[in-house]
Design a protein around this motif. Structure first.
Motif, PDB file in Angstrom:
ATOM      1  N   MET A 162       0.795  -1.343  -0.001  1.00 15.24           N
ATOM      2  CA  MET A 162      -0.098   0.081  -0.152  1.00 15.24           C
ATOM      3  C   MET A 162       0.862   1.322   0.052  1.00 15.24           C
ATOM      4  SD  MET A 162      -1.342  -0.382   4.021  1.00 15.24           S
ATOM      5  CE  MET A 162      -2.619   0.439   3.875  1.00 15.24           C
ATOM      6  N   VAL A 163       0.051   2.325  -0.013  1.00 18.57           N
ATOM      7  CA  VAL A 163       0.773   3.750  -0.070  1.00 18.57           C
ATOM      8  C   VAL A 163       0.126   4.388   1.177  1.00 18.57           C
ATOM      9  CG1 VAL A 163       1.171   5.854  -1.235  1.00 18.57           C
ATOM     10  CG2 VAL A 163       0.885   3.680  -2.641  1.00 18.57           C
ATOM     11  N   ILE A 164       0.976   4.890   1.948  1.00 17.56           N
ATOM     12  CA  ILE A 164       0.501   5.338   3.526  1.00 17.56           C
ATOM     13  C   ILE A 164       0.859   6.837   3.342  1.00 17.56           C
ATOM     14  CG2 ILE A 164       0.922   5.391   5.852  1.00 17.56           C
ATOM     15  CD1 ILE A 164       1.642   2.315   5.177  1.00 17.56           C
ATOM     16  N   GLN A 165       0.077   7.851   3.855  1.00 14.21           N
ATOM     17  CA  GLN A 165       0.437   9.090   3.920  1.00 14.21           C
ATOM     18  C   GLN A 165       0.145   9.589   5.220  1.00 14.21           C
ATOM     19  OE1 GLN A 165      -1.605  10.561  -0.234  1.00 14.21           O
ATOM     20  NE2 GLN A 165      -0.507  12.152   0.741  1.00 14.21           N
ATOM     21  N   ASN A 166       0.928  10.483   5.847  1.00 17.89           N
ATOM     22  CA  ASN A 166       0.643  11.029   7.217  1.00 17.89           C
ATOM     23  C   ASN A 166       1.187  12.403   7.114  1.00 17.89           C
ATOM     24  OD1 ASN A 166      -0.200   8.601   9.002  1.00 17.89           O
ATOM     25  ND2 ASN A 166       1.965   7.858   8.264  1.00 17.89           N
ATOM     26  N   PRO A 167       0.550  13.281   7.774  1.00 18.89           N
ATOM     27  CA  PRO A 167      -0.937  12.915   8.669  1.00 18.89           C
ATOM     28  C   PRO A 167      -1.955  13.011   7.519  1.00 18.89           C
ATOM     29  CG  PRO A 167      -0.299  15.284   8.870  1.00 18.89           C
ATOM     30  CD  PRO A 167       0.704  14.687   8.157  1.00 18.89           C
ATOM     31  N   ARG A 168      -3.076  12.463   7.923  1.00 16.10           N
ATOM     32  CA  ARG A 168      -4.285  12.671   7.046  1.00 16.10           C
ATOM     33  C   ARG A 168      -4.902  14.023   6.985  1.00 16.10           C
ATOM     34  NH1 ARG A 168      -6.903   8.059   5.927  1.00 16.10           N
ATOM     35  NH2 ARG A 168      -8.129   9.305   4.700  1.00 16.10           N
ATOM     36  N   TYR A 169      -4.522  14.730   8.137  1.00 19.10           N
ATOM     37  CA  TYR A 169      -5.066  16.073   8.317  1.00 19.10           C
ATOM     38  C   TYR A 169      -4.004  16.743   8.878  1.00 19.10           C
ATOM     39  CZ  TYR A 169      -9.704  13.817   7.410  1.00 19.10           C
ATOM     40  OH  TYR A 169     -10.684  13.109   6.867  1.00 19.10           O
ATOM     41  N   GLN A 170      -3.755  18.040   8.366  1.00 25.01           N
ATOM     42  CA  GLN A 170      -2.748  19.004   8.709  1.00 25.01           C
ATOM     43  C   GLN A 170      -3.229  20.346   8.776  1.00 25.01           C
ATOM     44  OE1 GLN A 170       0.885  18.064   9.628  1.00 25.01           O
ATOM     45  NE2 GLN A 170       0.310  20.192  10.387  1.00 25.01           N
ATOM     46  N   VAL A 171      -2.965  21.191   9.885  1.00 22.17           N
ATOM     47  CA  VAL A 171      -3.513  22.473   9.900  1.00 22.17           C
ATOM     48  C   VAL A 171      -2.433  23.280  10.333  1.00 22.17           C
ATOM     49  CG1 VAL A 171      -4.889  24.175  10.953  1.00 22.17           C
ATOM     50  CG2 VAL A 171      -5.808  21.797  10.693  1.00 22.17           C
ATOM     51  N   THR A 172      -2.003  24.160   9.448  1.00 23.09           N
ATOM     52  CA  THR A 172      -0.848  24.911   9.767  1.00 23.09           C
ATOM     53  C   THR A 172      -1.039  26.397   9.575  1.00 23.09           C
ATOM     54  OG1 THR A 172       1.693  25.343   9.020  1.00 23.09           O
ATOM     55  CG2 THR A 172       0.046  25.194   7.274  1.00 23.09           C
ATOM     56  N   GLN A 173      -0.234  27.250  10.137  1.00 22.73           N
ATOM     57  CA  GLN A 173      -0.470  28.836   9.948  1.00 22.73           C
ATOM     58  C   GLN A 173       0.118  29.468   8.746  1.00 22.73           C
ATOM     59  OE1 GLN A 173       1.197  30.043  13.697  1.00 22.73           O
ATOM     60  NE2 GLN A 173      -0.590  29.892  14.831  1.00 22.73           N
ATOM     61  N   PHE A 174      -0.452  30.465   8.252  1.00 25.74           N
ATOM     62  CA  PHE A 174       0.115  31.230   7.364  1.00 25.74           C
ATOM     63  C   PHE A 174       1.854  31.460   7.492  1.00 25.74           C
ATOM     64  CE2 PHE A 174      -0.641  33.861   3.490  1.00 25.74           C
ATOM     65  CZ  PHE A 174       0.731  34.766   3.640  1.00 25.74           C
ATOM     66  N   GLY A 175       2.565  30.845   6.356  1.00 24.78           N
ATOM     67  CA  GLY A 175       4.073  31.045   6.546  1.00 24.78           C
ATOM     68  C   GLY A 175       4.569  30.177   7.330  1.00 24.78           C
ATOM     69  N   LYS A 176       3.947  29.193   7.955  1.00 27.64           N
ATOM     70  CA  LYS A 176       4.684  28.024   8.681  1.00 27.64           C
ATOM     71  C   LYS A 176       4.970  26.758   8.169  1.00 27.64           C
ATOM     72  CE  LYS A 176       4.598  25.753  13.345  1.00 27.64           C
ATOM     73  NZ  LYS A 176       3.696  25.595  14.533  1.00 27.64           N
ATOM     74  N   PRO A 177       6.346  26.676   7.961  1.00 25.48           N
ATOM     75  CA  PRO A 177       6.638  25.387   7.137  1.00 25.48           C
ATOM     76  C   PRO A 177       5.988  24.065   7.546  1.00 25.48           C
ATOM     77  CG  PRO A 177       8.640  26.686   7.870  1.00 25.48           C
ATOM     78  CD  PRO A 177       7.476  27.164   8.581  1.00 25.48           C
ATOM     79  N   VAL A 178       5.758  23.255   6.538  1.00 27.93           N
ATOM     80  CA  VAL A 178       4.962  22.332   6.928  1.00 27.93           C
ATOM     81  C   VAL A 178       5.786  21.043   5.999  1.00 27.93           C
ATOM     82  CG1 VAL A 178       3.161  22.441   5.362  1.00 27.93           C
ATOM     83  CG2 VAL A 178       2.706  21.078   7.206  1.00 27.93           C
ATOM     84  N   THR A 179       5.503  19.794   6.616  1.00 31.45           N
ATOM     85  CA  THR A 179       6.195  18.608   5.852  1.00 31.45           C
ATOM     86  C   THR A 179       4.980  17.683   5.786  1.00 31.45           C
ATOM     87  OG1 THR A 179       8.416  19.137   6.390  1.00 31.45           O
ATOM     88  CG2 THR A 179       7.866  16.724   5.876  1.00 31.45           C
ATOM     89  N   LEU A 180       4.836  16.910   4.856  1.00 34.51           N
ATOM     90  CA  LEU A 180       3.957  15.832   4.456  1.00 34.51           C
ATOM     91  C   LEU A 180       4.861  14.667   4.019  1.00 34.51           C
ATOM     92  CD1 LEU A 180       1.102  17.765   2.423  1.00 34.51           C
ATOM     93  CD2 LEU A 180       1.439  17.709   4.939  1.00 34.51           C
ATOM     94  N   SER A 181       4.498  13.352   4.595  1.00 35.06           N
ATOM     95  CA  SER A 181       5.032  12.370   4.276  1.00 35.06           C
ATOM     96  C   SER A 181       4.460  11.106   3.485  1.00 35.06           C
ATOM     97  CB  SER A 181       5.677  11.781   5.590  1.00 35.06           C
ATOM     98  OG  SER A 181       4.518  11.190   6.431  1.00 35.06           O
ATOM     99  N   CYS A 182       5.022  10.420   2.817  1.00 36.67           N
ATOM    100  CA  CYS A 182       4.337   9.423   2.122  1.00 36.67           C
ATOM    101  C   CYS A 182       5.219   8.141   2.097  1.00 36.67           C
ATOM    102  CB  CYS A 182       4.201   9.889   0.789  1.00 36.67           C
ATOM    103  SG  CYS A 182       3.723   8.292  -0.455  1.00 36.67           S
ATOM    104  N   SER A 183       4.844   6.781   2.389  1.00 35.99           N
ATOM    105  CA  SER A 183       5.594   5.906   2.115  1.00 35.99           C
ATOM    106  C   SER A 183       4.883   4.770   1.689  1.00 35.99           C
ATOM    107  CB  SER A 183       6.007   5.172   4.014  1.00 35.99           C
ATOM    108  OG  SER A 183       4.751   4.937   4.339  1.00 35.99           O
TER     109      SER A 183
END
Lengths: 111, 113
Positions: free
Chosen positions: B3-24
Motif C-alpha cells: 500500500m501507499v501510506i500518507q501522514n498525517p491525514r489532516y494537517q493544519v498550519t499557519q500562514f507562512g509556517k513550514p509544513v512537511t507531509l510524508s508518504c511511504s
C-alpha cells in the motif's frame, strides 16, 4: 498543449441503469488509459486500465478504447448508489510514466 | 497488503509556517509522485521521482520542495504556506513496466489558517 477532456457532468442516472462516461485525448502516441473513481473527500482509486483497442470488462464496468478516434469510455452497468462518485480519465502522455488527468465527471445514482 | 501510506491525514498550519507531509510505500515501486488537488479539479502533478532522479513540473512554485531519502519514503515540504496552498495533497506510486498504473495514497488534507 496535450489534453484529456471528459464529458461535462454531473451525470444523474436511476439505479439499475447504465452510466456512460466519455473521454478524448490529444496525444496520438498514448498507449495507456485509466479510469479512476474518487469519492468525495477521498483519493482516486484505480478501477480500470486498458491498453488495446476494443472492450475490457471487469464486473459491472466496461472500458472501451478506440485509438484511431482518440477516445476512451467507461460504462457502468446496473448502476448502484455506491457508484455515485467522480470518475477521472487518465492517459499517459509522451509515452512516459506521467499521467494527464481529465477534470472528471461526477455521477449520481438516484435510488 | 502492499500500500501507499500518507501522514498525517489532516494537517493544519499557519500562514507562512513550514509544513512537511510524508508518504511511504510497500509496493517497491520506482516512481513516486506528489499531486495537489483542489476542490472539483483534476489532480495537478507537482513533481515526481524516478528512483532518486527528481523531476519538477515547470509550473510548480519554488515554495514546494521534495525529498526522497530511500525507495520507500518521500516527503513534500511547503516552505511558506499561503492560503492558496490549502488543498488535498496526494502521493502516488508506479512501477516501471509498460502499464504506467499509478496507485494513490489516502491523501493529506492541508488547511492554512
Amino acid at each position: 498543449q496535450k489534453e484529456v477532456e471528459q464529458n461535462s457532468g454531473p451525470l444523474s442516472v436511476p439505479e439499475g441503469a447504465i452510466a456512460s462516461l466519455n473521454c478524448t485525448y490529444s496525444d496520438r502516441v498514448s498507449q495507456s488509459f485509466f479510469w479512476y473513481r474518487q469519492y468525495s473527500g477521498k483519493s482516486p482509486e484505480l478501477i480500470m486500465s486498458i491498453y488495446s483497442n476494443g472492450d475490457k470488462e471487469d464486473g459491472r464496468f466496461t472500458a472501451q478504447l478506440n485509438k484511431a478516434s482518440q477516445y476512451v469510455s467507461l460504462l457502468i452497468r446496473d448502476s448502484q448508489p455506491s457508484d455515485s462518485a467522480t470518475y477521472l480519465c487518465a492517459v499517459n502522455m509522451d509515452n512516459d510514466y506521467k499521467l494527464s488527468f481529465g477534470a472528471g465527471t461526477t455521477v449520481t445514482v438516484r435510488a | 497488503d502492499a500500500m501507499v501510506i500518507q501522514n498525517p491525514r489532516y494537517q493544519v498550519t499557519q500562514f507562512g509556517k513550514p509544513v512537511t507531509l510524508s508518504c511511504s510505500q510497500t509496493l517497491n515501486h520506482n516512481v513516486m509522485y506528489w499531486y495537489q488537488q483542489k476542490s472539483s479539479q483534476a489532480p495537478k502533478l507537482l513533481f515526481h521521482y524516478y528512483d532518486k532522479d527528481f523531476n519538477n513540473e515547470a509550473d510548480t512554485p519554488d515554495n514546494f520542495q521534495s525529498r526522497r531519502p530511500n525507495t520507500s519514503f518521500c516527503f513534500l515540504d511547503i516552505r511558506s504556506p499561503g492560503l492558496g496552498d490549502a488543498a488535498m495533497y496526494l502521493c502516488a506510486t508506479s512501477g516501471t513496466g509498460n502499464s504506467y498504473e499509478q496507485y494513490f495514497g489516502p491523501g493529506t488534507r492541508l488547511t492554512v489558517t
